[in-house]
Design a protein around this motif. Structure first.
Motif, mmCIF file in Angstrom:
data_model
loop_
_atom_site.group_PDB
_atom_site.id
_atom_site.type_symbol
_atom_site.label_atom_id
_atom_site.label_comp_id
_atom_site.label_asym_id
_atom_site.label_seq_id
_atom_site.Cartn_x
_atom_site.Cartn_y
_atom_site.Cartn_z
ATOM 1 N N ARG A 158 12.630 4.810 -3.249
ATOM 2 C CA ARG A 158 12.127 6.059 -2.872
ATOM 3 C C ARG A 158 10.789 6.278 -3.406
ATOM 4 N NH1 ARG A 158 17.453 7.627 -3.629
ATOM 5 N NH2 ARG A 158 17.159 8.995 -5.148
ATOM 6 N N LEU A 159 10.511 6.155 -4.518
ATOM 7 C CA LEU A 159 9.317 6.712 -5.273
ATOM 8 C C LEU A 159 8.135 5.661 -4.929
ATOM 9 C CD1 LEU A 159 8.170 9.024 -7.077
ATOM 10 C CD2 LEU A 159 8.891 7.670 -9.124
ATOM 11 N N ILE A 160 8.628 4.248 -5.020
ATOM 12 C CA ILE A 160 7.553 3.250 -4.811
ATOM 13 C C ILE A 160 7.084 3.476 -3.307
ATOM 14 C CG2 ILE A 160 7.394 0.757 -4.309
ATOM 15 C CD1 ILE A 160 9.139 0.504 -7.101
ATOM 16 N N THR A 161 8.040 3.698 -2.532
ATOM 17 C CA THR A 161 7.399 3.979 -1.111
ATOM 18 C C THR A 161 6.752 5.122 -0.903
ATOM 19 O OG1 THR A 161 9.740 3.162 -0.265
ATOM 20 C CG2 THR A 161 8.354 4.517 1.343
ATOM 21 N N ASP A 162 7.031 6.165 -1.719
ATOM 22 C CA ASP A 162 6.037 7.284 -1.763
ATOM 23 C C ASP A 162 4.715 6.883 -2.091
ATOM 24 O OD1 ASP A 162 8.285 8.986 -1.164
ATOM 25 O OD2 ASP A 162 8.579 9.671 -3.231
ATOM 26 N N ALA A 163 4.618 6.170 -3.300
ATOM 27 C CA ALA A 163 3.329 5.764 -3.808
ATOM 28 C C ALA A 163 2.568 4.934 -2.814
ATOM 29 C CB ALA A 163 3.690 4.803 -5.138
ATOM 30 N N VAL A 164 3.280 4.047 -1.957
ATOM 31 C CA VAL A 164 2.399 3.397 -0.952
ATOM 32 C C VAL A 164 1.998 4.230 0.210
ATOM 33 C CG1 VAL A 164 2.775 1.584 0.865
ATOM 34 C CG2 VAL A 164 3.804 1.054 -1.386
ATOM 35 N N ARG A 165 2.872 5.363 0.611
ATOM 36 C CA ARG A 165 2.279 6.212 1.406
ATOM 37 C C ARG A 165 1.311 7.169 0.820
ATOM 38 N NH1 ARG A 165 2.991 6.395 6.666
ATOM 39 N NH2 ARG A 165 3.944 8.505 6.939
ATOM 40 N N ALA A 166 1.073 7.434 -0.422
ATOM 41 C CA ALA A 166 -0.065 8.084 -0.989
ATOM 42 C C ALA A 166 -1.300 7.312 -0.632
ATOM 43 C CB ALA A 166 -0.023 8.216 -2.405
ATOM 44 N N LEU A 192 4.151 2.129 -10.863
ATOM 45 C CA LEU A 192 4.056 2.457 -9.554
ATOM 46 C C LEU A 192 2.719 1.994 -8.905
ATOM 47 C CD1 LEU A 192 5.165 6.265 -9.497
ATOM 48 C CD2 LEU A 192 6.415 4.264 -8.501
ATOM 49 N N ALA A 193 1.624 2.090 -9.757
ATOM 50 C CA ALA A 193 0.501 1.350 -9.384
ATOM 51 C C ALA A 193 0.462 0.028 -9.149
ATOM 52 C CB ALA A 193 -0.701 1.734 -10.384
ATOM 53 N N LEU A 194 0.999 -0.896 -10.112
ATOM 54 C CA LEU A 194 1.431 -2.210 -9.905
ATOM 55 C C LEU A 194 2.210 -2.417 -8.692
ATOM 56 C CD1 LEU A 194 2.413 -3.913 -13.497
ATOM 57 C CD2 LEU A 194 0.695 -4.705 -11.508
ATOM 58 N N ALA A 195 3.164 -1.943 -8.319
ATOM 59 C CA ALA A 195 4.161 -1.948 -7.009
ATOM 60 C C ALA A 195 2.981 -1.679 -5.831
ATOM 61 C CB ALA A 195 5.215 -0.990 -7.093
ATOM 62 N N VAL A 196 2.221 -0.514 -5.946
ATOM 63 C CA VAL A 196 1.370 -0.739 -4.847
ATOM 64 C C VAL A 196 0.473 -1.714 -4.660
ATOM 65 C CG1 VAL A 196 -0.510 0.892 -4.142
ATOM 66 C CG2 VAL A 196 1.451 1.824 -4.724
ATOM 67 N N ALA A 197 -0.070 -2.164 -5.808
ATOM 68 C CA ALA A 197 -0.909 -3.592 -5.609
ATOM 69 C C ALA A 197 -0.209 -4.581 -5.090
ATOM 70 C CB ALA A 197 -1.395 -3.772 -7.033
ATOM 71 N N GLY A 198 1.136 -4.711 -5.304
ATOM 72 C CA GLY A 198 1.848 -5.965 -4.556
ATOM 73 C C GLY A 198 1.979 -5.551 -3.122
ATOM 74 N N LEU A 199 2.120 -4.290 -2.752
ATOM 75 C CA LEU A 199 2.637 -3.808 -1.593
ATOM 76 C C LEU A 199 1.551 -3.851 -0.488
ATOM 77 C CD1 LEU A 199 5.740 -1.882 -2.226
ATOM 78 C CD2 LEU A 199 5.867 -4.165 -1.106
ATOM 79 N N VAL A 200 0.372 -3.147 -0.948
ATOM 80 C CA VAL A 200 -0.945 -2.890 -0.235
ATOM 81 C C VAL A 200 -1.966 -4.031 -0.394
ATOM 82 C CG1 VAL A 200 -2.719 -1.229 0.074
ATOM 83 C CG2 VAL A 200 -0.384 -0.416 -0.523
ATOM 84 N N PRO A 201 -1.996 -4.910 0.647
ATOM 85 C CA PRO A 201 -2.838 -6.060 0.286
ATOM 86 C C PRO A 201 -4.333 -5.725 0.493
ATOM 87 C CG PRO A 201 -2.153 -5.879 2.828
ATOM 88 C CD PRO A 201 -1.248 -5.022 1.844
ATOM 89 N N ASP A 202 -4.995 -4.679 0.782
ATOM 90 C CA ASP A 202 -6.289 -4.429 0.895
ATOM 91 C C ASP A 202 -6.771 -3.441 -0.097
ATOM 92 O OD1 ASP A 202 -5.061 -2.346 1.971
ATOM 93 O OD2 ASP A 202 -6.520 -2.373 4.025
ATOM 94 N N LEU A 203 -5.946 -3.319 -0.968
ATOM 95 C CA LEU A 203 -6.109 -2.172 -2.437
ATOM 96 C C LEU A 203 -7.680 -2.918 -3.040
ATOM 97 C CD1 LEU A 203 -4.754 0.237 -3.480
ATOM 98 C CD2 LEU A 203 -3.919 -1.320 -5.263
ATOM 99 N N SER A 204 -8.524 -1.952 -3.460
ATOM 100 C CA SER A 204 -9.573 -2.492 -3.952
ATOM 101 C C SER A 204 -9.872 -2.593 -5.317
ATOM 102 C CB SER A 204 -11.019 -1.583 -3.554
ATOM 103 O OG SER A 204 -10.566 -0.365 -4.284
ATOM 104 N N ALA A 205 -8.769 -2.063 -6.144
ATOM 105 C CA ALA A 205 -8.621 -2.127 -7.645
ATOM 106 C C ALA A 205 -7.543 -1.677 -8.075
ATOM 107 C CB ALA A 205 -9.704 -1.645 -8.368
ATOM 108 N N LEU A 206 -7.047 -2.220 -9.215
ATOM 109 C CA LEU A 206 -5.873 -1.386 -9.892
ATOM 110 C C LEU A 206 -6.277 -1.272 -11.272
ATOM 111 C CD1 LEU A 206 -2.693 -1.089 -10.473
ATOM 112 C CD2 LEU A 206 -2.673 -3.754 -11.108
ATOM 113 N N LEU A 207 -5.729 -0.144 -11.790
ATOM 114 C CA LEU A 207 -5.869 0.514 -13.217
ATOM 115 C C LEU A 207 -4.442 0.728 -13.598
ATOM 116 C CD1 LEU A 207 -8.870 3.012 -12.953
ATOM 117 C CD2 LEU A 207 -9.143 0.855 -13.700
ATOM 118 N N ALA A 256 7.427 -8.694 -10.070
ATOM 119 C CA ALA A 256 7.658 -9.435 -8.788
ATOM 120 C C ALA A 256 6.424 -8.923 -7.886
ATOM 121 C CB ALA A 256 8.959 -9.238 -8.221
ATOM 122 N N PHE A 257 6.168 -7.508 -8.098
ATOM 123 C CA PHE A 257 4.885 -7.011 -7.310
ATOM 124 C C PHE A 257 3.616 -7.567 -7.968
ATOM 125 C CE2 PHE A 257 8.215 -3.428 -6.753
ATOM 126 C CZ PHE A 257 8.124 -3.439 -5.450
#
Length: 341
Positions: A158-166, A192-207, A256-257
Motif C-alpha cells: 500500500r505504501l509503495i503504491t502511495d509513493a508512486v501516486r505521489a 520508498l524513493a528507490l521503489a519509485v525509481a524502479g516503478l516510474v520509468p521517466d523519473l528525472s533523479a533519485l536522492l 529488486a526495484f
C-alpha cells in the motif's frame, strides 16, 4: 556503534543474489494499474504556514485503493514559472508534520511535495494525518509487520503504491514541470524513493540516503534494531511463519526495484549504521540499473560516511545532494532551452 558490517573494500564489490519472485513485475504492474483507476487529485487548498517566502497547499491525493493520502505542496513564493519538483518521503514512524517543517527544497527553488505515511506519524516529529483503513489480519501490529504473511495484504504494498501516486499527483499540480520530478528520502523514505525509481520509468533523479527495505533477508540476520528488529521479534514468537514472511518481503525488497531503475541516482550511507546496515545499502547501489542491461550508462554516486550511524552525513549530505541535483537540474533546463530555440 562501532563498524560491524563488511569492510568498505568488500562493500564496494558487494552484489548479492537477492531473490525476487517470478511474478514480481506482474504483481507491481497490476497493483499500480489498479490504483490509477481513480483521479489522482482529490483536494487542493491553500495552507497558511506563517511564512512570507514559501507558499503552501494542503493536498489530498488518491493512493492505494483510492484511499485519501495527505501531503504538503510547497514552492517559493512569487514564482509562476513551472519548477522542477522534489517528491519527498519520510522516515519510519513519521508523518508529514506541519507545513513549515521542511523548507530546504522550496528554499532552493524547487516545488516540493511531502507525502504523509498512512498509519504512521505517532513516533517522531509532529505527527501524521493519514489513516490506513485496510485491516491487516495476517501479521503483527507494527507497520513493517502488518499483513506480512501475504504479499497482497502487506502494508508496504500500500505504501509503495502511495509513493508512486505521489509522483503522479505532483505532476498534475500547478507550477510543476512534469518532466523534472525527483524522488527523495532517508531511511524508510529512501526505500520508498528507490521503489519509485524502479516503478516510474521517466523519473528525472533519485536522492536516497540510508534506505530501508534493501536486502531485507540479510538485514534481519545481522541487526536487531528497529524496524527490522520488529520483524525479528515477530518471528521469534511465530516460528512457523518464516517462509511466508520471507516470500512477502521479496515483493518489496528495494534491491529488486534498484535493478529496474535508471534515473541518475545519489546515495548516502553511514558505515556504522545498524538501522539500515551498509551492506544492505550497497547491495542496492551496486545493482542499481542492472536489469536494463546497460548499467555502465546509468549515472550513480554514493557518499560514504565512515564514522556516522543512521544519520549519515546529516546536513553535509543535504548540501551534497543540493550541489549534485542543482547541477543536473540546471543542465536539463539549458538543454530544454536549446531544444526550443
Amino acid at each position: 556503534m562501532a563498524q560491524f558490517d563488511l569492510p568498505l573494500e568488500q562493500l564496494e564489490r558487494y552484489s548479492p543474489a537477492v531473490p525476487e519472485p517470478a511474478d514480481f513485475d506482474a504483481f507491481w504492474q497490476r497493483t499500480v494499474k489498479d490504483a490509477r483507476n481513480s483521479p489522482v487529485i482529490l483536494e487542493l487548498r491553500e495552507a497558511h504556514n506563517g511564512l512570507r517566502l514559501v507558499d503552501c497547499w494542503d493536498v489530498t491525493f488518491a493512493g492505494f485503493g483510492a484511499d485519501p493520502i495527505r501531503a504538503w505542496y510547497s514552492r517559493p513564493a512569487g514564482i509562476e514559472a513551472p519548477l522542477p519538483a522534489v517528491v519527498e518521503y519520510v522516515g519510519y514512524g513519521r508523518g508529514r508534520g506541519l507545513p513549515h517543517e521542511r523548507l530546504t527544497w522550496p528554499a532552493a527553488g524547487y516545488a516540493h511535495l511531502l507525502m504523509d505515511c498512512r498509519g504512521q506519524g505517532d513516533q517522531y516529529g509532529a505527527g501524521g494525518q493519514t489513516p490506513d483503513p485496510h485491516p491487516s489480519p495476517h501479521g503483527g501490529h507494527w507497520p513493517i509487520t502488518r499483513g506480512i504473511l501475504e504479499p497482497e495484504d502487506y502494508y508496504y504494498r500500500r505504501l509503495i503504491t502511495d509513493a508512486v501516486r505521489a509522483v503522479e499527483a505532483v505532476r498534475s499540480l500547478p507550477g510543476v514541470d512534469p518532466a523534472r520530478v525527483v524522488a527523495a528520502g532517508n531511511s524508510q523514505g529512501g526505500g520508498l524513493a528507490l521503489a519509485v525509481a524502479g516503478l516510474v520509468p521517466d523519473l528525472s533523479a533519485l536522492l536516497c540516503t540510508a534506505p530501508l527495505l534493501c536486502h531485507i533477508q540479510r538485514a534481519i540476520q545481522i541487526t536487531d534494531a528497529a524496524p527490522y528488529g520488529e520483524i525479528v521479534n515477530y518471528l521469534a514468537v511465530r516460528r512457523d511463519a518464516e517462509d511466508a514472511v520471507r516470500r512477502t518481503l521479496s515483493y518489496v525488497d528495494a534491491v529488486a526495484f534498484a535493478r529496474r531503475a535508471h534515473a541518475p541516482a545519489h546515495f548516502g550511507v553511514g558505515l556504522r549504521d545498524n538501522v539500515c546496515p551498509p551492506s544492505t545499502v550497497f547491495a542496492a547501489y551496486n545493482q542499481y540499473g542492472a536489469a536494463g542491461g546497460n548499467q555502465a550508462g546509468v549515472e550513480r554516486t554514493i557518499e560514504v560516511y565512515p564514522f556516522n550511524h543512521h544519520e549519515g552525513g546529516d546536513a553535509v549530505q543535504v548540501r551534497r545532494q543540493l550541489e549534485w541535483l542543482n547541477a543536473r537540474t540546471h543542465a536539463a533546463r539549458r538543454q530544454a532551452g536549446a531544444a526550443r530555440s
